[in-house]
Design a protein around this motif. Sequence first.
Motif, PDB file in Angstrom:
ATOM      1  N   ARG A   1      18.358  61.242  28.618  1.00  0.00           N
ATOM      2  CA  ARG A   1      19.532  61.099  28.114  1.00  0.00           C
ATOM      3  C   ARG A   1      20.628  61.163  28.994  1.00  0.00           C
ATOM      4  NH1 ARG A   1      18.165  65.926  24.556  1.00  0.00           N
ATOM      5  NH2 ARG A   1      17.786  65.080  22.496  1.00  0.00           N
ATOM      6  N   LYS A   2      20.675  62.090  30.279  1.00  0.00           N
ATOM      7  CA  LYS A   2      21.691  62.284  30.879  1.00  0.00           C
ATOM      8  C   LYS A   2      21.848  60.883  31.820  1.00  0.00           C
ATOM      9  CE  LYS A   2      22.424  67.109  30.788  1.00  0.00           C
ATOM     10  NZ  LYS A   2      21.640  68.340  31.133  1.00  0.00           N
ATOM     11  N   LEU A   3      20.956  60.357  32.374  1.00  0.00           N
ATOM     12  CA  LEU A   3      20.856  59.210  33.057  1.00  0.00           C
ATOM     13  C   LEU A   3      20.636  57.894  32.450  1.00  0.00           C
ATOM     14  CD1 LEU A   3      18.849  60.541  36.267  1.00  0.00           C
ATOM     15  CD2 LEU A   3      21.323  60.702  35.957  1.00  0.00           C
ATOM     16  N   GLY A   4      20.418  58.026  31.317  1.00  0.00           N
ATOM     17  CA  GLY A   4      20.292  56.537  30.551  1.00  0.00           C
ATOM     18  C   GLY A   4      19.138  55.758  31.200  1.00  0.00           C
ATOM     19  N   LEU A   5      18.380  56.337  31.350  1.00  0.00           N
ATOM     20  CA  LEU A   5      16.889  55.692  32.122  1.00  0.00           C
ATOM     21  C   LEU A   5      16.369  54.810  30.841  1.00  0.00           C
ATOM     22  CD1 LEU A   5      15.177  58.447  33.892  1.00  0.00           C
ATOM     23  CD2 LEU A   5      16.874  56.932  34.952  1.00  0.00           C
ATOM     24  N   ARG A   6      15.728  53.700  31.411  1.00  0.00           N
ATOM     25  CA  ARG A   6      14.920  52.846  30.575  1.00  0.00           C
ATOM     26  C   ARG A   6      13.662  53.161  30.745  1.00  0.00           C
ATOM     27  NH1 ARG A   6      17.405  49.272  27.202  1.00  0.00           N
ATOM     28  NH2 ARG A   6      14.872  48.894  27.155  1.00  0.00           N
ATOM     29  N   GLN A   7      13.110  53.464  32.029  1.00  0.00           N
ATOM     30  CA  GLN A   7      11.787  54.095  32.398  1.00  0.00           C
ATOM     31  C   GLN A   7      11.707  55.127  33.611  1.00  0.00           C
ATOM     32  OE1 GLN A   7      13.103  51.142  34.413  1.00  0.00           O
ATOM     33  NE2 GLN A   7      11.887  50.247  32.978  1.00  0.00           N
ATOM     34  N   CYS A   8      10.634  55.826  33.660  1.00  0.00           N
ATOM     35  CA  CYS A   8      10.839  56.700  34.671  1.00  0.00           C
ATOM     36  C   CYS A   8       9.220  56.641  35.275  1.00  0.00           C
ATOM     37  CB  CYS A   8      10.800  58.260  34.014  1.00  0.00           C
ATOM     38  SG  CYS A   8      10.863  59.594  35.243  1.00  0.00           S
ATOM     39  N   LEU A   9       8.966  56.652  36.298  1.00  0.00           N
ATOM     40  CA  LEU A   9       7.628  56.642  37.087  1.00  0.00           C
ATOM     41  C   LEU A   9       6.964  58.209  37.354  1.00  0.00           C
ATOM     42  CD1 LEU A   9       8.068  53.637  39.420  1.00  0.00           C
ATOM     43  CD2 LEU A   9       6.908  53.473  37.163  1.00  0.00           C
ATOM     44  N   VAL A  10       5.764  58.355  37.094  1.00  0.00           N
ATOM     45  CA  VAL A  10       5.175  59.510  37.119  1.00  0.00           C
ATOM     46  C   VAL A  10       4.080  59.959  38.514  1.00  0.00           C
ATOM     47  CG1 VAL A  10       3.763  61.410  36.043  1.00  0.00           C
ATOM     48  CG2 VAL A  10       5.359  59.883  34.802  1.00  0.00           C
ATOM     49  N   THR A  11       4.340  60.771  39.294  1.00  0.00           N
ATOM     50  CA  THR A  11       3.746  60.895  40.532  1.00  0.00           C
ATOM     51  C   THR A  11       2.865  61.994  40.509  1.00  0.00           C
ATOM     52  OG1 THR A  11       5.536  61.723  41.707  1.00  0.00           O
ATOM     53  CG2 THR A  11       5.161  59.415  41.848  1.00  0.00           C
ATOM     54  N   HIS A  12       1.912  62.200  41.402  1.00  0.00           N
ATOM     55  CA  HIS A  12       1.193  63.299  41.805  1.00  0.00           C
ATOM     56  C   HIS A  12       0.844  63.509  43.382  1.00  0.00           C
ATOM     57  CE1 HIS A  12      -1.652  66.886  41.089  1.00  0.00           C
ATOM     58  NE2 HIS A  12      -2.273  66.289  41.972  1.00  0.00           N
ATOM     59  N   ASN A  13       1.225  64.176  44.078  1.00  0.00           N
ATOM     60  CA  ASN A  13       1.218  64.282  45.282  1.00  0.00           C
ATOM     61  C   ASN A  13       1.673  63.127  46.092  1.00  0.00           C
ATOM     62  OD1 ASN A  13       0.147  66.960  45.245  1.00  0.00           O
ATOM     63  ND2 ASN A  13      -1.990  66.155  45.435  1.00  0.00           N
ATOM     64  N   GLY A  14       2.774  62.523  45.419  1.00  0.00           N
ATOM     65  CA  GLY A  14       3.268  61.358  46.172  1.00  0.00           C
ATOM     66  C   GLY A  14       2.481  60.095  45.662  1.00  0.00           C
ATOM     67  N   LYS A  15       1.396  60.154  45.046  1.00  0.00           N
ATOM     68  CA  LYS A  15       0.650  58.798  44.527  1.00  0.00           C
ATOM     69  C   LYS A  15       1.227  58.643  43.009  1.00  0.00           C
ATOM     70  CE  LYS A  15      -3.422  59.097  47.090  1.00  0.00           C
ATOM     71  NZ  LYS A  15      -4.793  58.745  46.928  1.00  0.00           N
ATOM     72  N   LEU A  16       1.338  57.361  42.977  1.00  0.00           N
ATOM     73  CA  LEU A  16       1.881  56.971  41.645  1.00  0.00           C
ATOM     74  C   LEU A  16       0.576  56.959  40.564  1.00  0.00           C
ATOM     75  CD1 LEU A  16       3.774  55.148  39.871  1.00  0.00           C
ATOM     76  CD2 LEU A  16       2.521  53.158  40.474  1.00  0.00           C
ATOM     77  N   LEU A  17       0.966  57.631  39.341  1.00  0.00           N
ATOM     78  CA  LEU A  17      -0.077  57.994  38.321  1.00  0.00           C
ATOM     79  C   LEU A  17       0.448  57.088  37.229  1.00  0.00           C
ATOM     80  CD1 LEU A  17      -0.721  61.613  37.641  1.00  0.00           C
ATOM     81  CD2 LEU A  17      -2.310  60.146  38.772  1.00  0.00           C
ATOM     82  N   GLY A  18       1.623  57.116  36.753  1.00  0.00           N
ATOM     83  CA  GLY A  18       1.821  56.675  35.480  1.00  0.00           C
ATOM     84  C   GLY A  18       3.306  56.150  35.270  1.00  0.00           C
ATOM     85  N   ILE A  19       3.645  55.761  33.973  1.00  0.00           N
ATOM     86  CA  ILE A  19       4.871  55.284  33.660  1.00  0.00           C
ATOM     87  C   ILE A  19       5.356  55.960  32.184  1.00  0.00           C
ATOM     88  CG2 ILE A  19       3.893  53.132  32.635  1.00  0.00           C
ATOM     89  CD1 ILE A  19       6.853  51.846  33.859  1.00  0.00           C
ATOM     90  N   ILE A  20       6.573  56.379  32.137  1.00  0.00           N
ATOM     91  CA  ILE A  20       7.134  56.749  30.694  1.00  0.00           C
ATOM     92  C   ILE A  20       8.428  55.913  30.761  1.00  0.00           C
ATOM     93  CG2 ILE A  20       8.043  58.375  29.540  1.00  0.00           C
ATOM     94  CD1 ILE A  20       6.740  60.643  31.012  1.00  0.00           C
ATOM     95  N   THR A  21       8.411  55.164  29.248  1.00  0.00           N
ATOM     96  CA  THR A  21       9.379  54.457  28.985  1.00  0.00           C
ATOM     97  C   THR A  21      10.433  54.938  28.035  1.00  0.00           C
ATOM     98  OG1 THR A  21       8.512  53.317  27.298  1.00  0.00           O
ATOM     99  CG2 THR A  21       8.242  52.202  29.590  1.00  0.00           C
ATOM    100  N   LYS A  22      11.491  54.365  27.927  1.00  0.00           N
ATOM    101  CA  LYS A  22      12.501  55.185  26.857  1.00  0.00           C
ATOM    102  C   LYS A  22      11.865  55.328  25.447  1.00  0.00           C
ATOM    103  CE  LYS A  22      16.704  53.792  24.586  1.00  0.00           C
ATOM    104  NZ  LYS A  22      18.003  52.938  24.926  1.00  0.00           N
ATOM    105  N   LYS A  23      10.970  54.251  25.189  1.00  0.00           N
ATOM    106  CA  LYS A  23      10.454  54.137  23.827  1.00  0.00           C
ATOM    107  C   LYS A  23       9.071  55.306  23.707  1.00  0.00           C
ATOM    108  CE  LYS A  23      10.596  49.744  21.757  1.00  0.00           C
ATOM    109  NZ  LYS A  23       9.675  48.514  21.554  1.00  0.00           N
ATOM    110  N   ASP A  24       8.620  55.288  24.796  1.00  0.00           N
ATOM    111  CA  ASP A  24       7.611  56.398  24.888  1.00  0.00           C
ATOM    112  C   ASP A  24       8.293  57.834  24.672  1.00  0.00           C
ATOM    113  OD1 ASP A  24       5.411  54.767  25.543  1.00  0.00           O
ATOM    114  OD2 ASP A  24       5.942  54.870  27.857  1.00  0.00           O
TER     115      ASP A  24
END
Length: 177
Positions: free
Chosen positions: A135-158
């Motif tokens: 909401r606050k940053l008006g993101l389209r998508q955001c990446l998800v990490t664990h211990n610095g490793k890429l795990l997944g993605i969350i989009t605005k629609k998600d």
Amino acid sequence: LEAKEEFSHKTLAMDVMRPRRNDPVLTVITQDSMMVEDVEAIINETTYSGYPVVVSRESQRLVGFVLRRDLIISIENARKKQDGIVSTSIIYFTDHSPPLPPSSPSMLKLRSILDLSPFTVTDQTPMEIVVDIFRKLGLRQCLVTHNGKLLGIITKKDVLKHIAQMANQDPDSILFN
Ligand code: ADP
């Protein structure tokens, strides 16, 4: 008691991100080892709006995020206008081109279309906070990490679907209108 219950039911970023358990893995692009034809195959076989760029498949270290439309335009342009760009040309997003044998075809530098600081959260981040950030940053998508490793993605629609599930409402009416 109430607070504890709420805590135990809290949805986390890892519960909303894609891929879900048993889904095919996240579609990523490596920073300096894929050929033009590899990236074209990804563009043709998937419809995602963008792709995380990683150091290597093994490391899953995040380098940045590239939009599908920018990839399409840049590759099309390079094929038309840049000498020596062929299907087997290596694409690189790094500052310097990777070392390759002298006989290799010209390489294609695409660093200029890479978003070097895509927004990320860890997999344990509560969705309440993720929603707030979207909401606050008006993101389209955001990446998800664990211990610095890429795990997944969350989009605005998600995020909208998640909110709709929580509220059991029409997703379009809630968050961003
Ligand atoms: P939207 O969510 O607006 O339809 P996309 O088409 O980019 O946007 O994504 C469709 C679905 O695929 C979403 O659930 C998203 O989390 C997921 N997704 C997005 N990008 C990727 C990717 N590179 N690899 C795997 N899944 C992705």
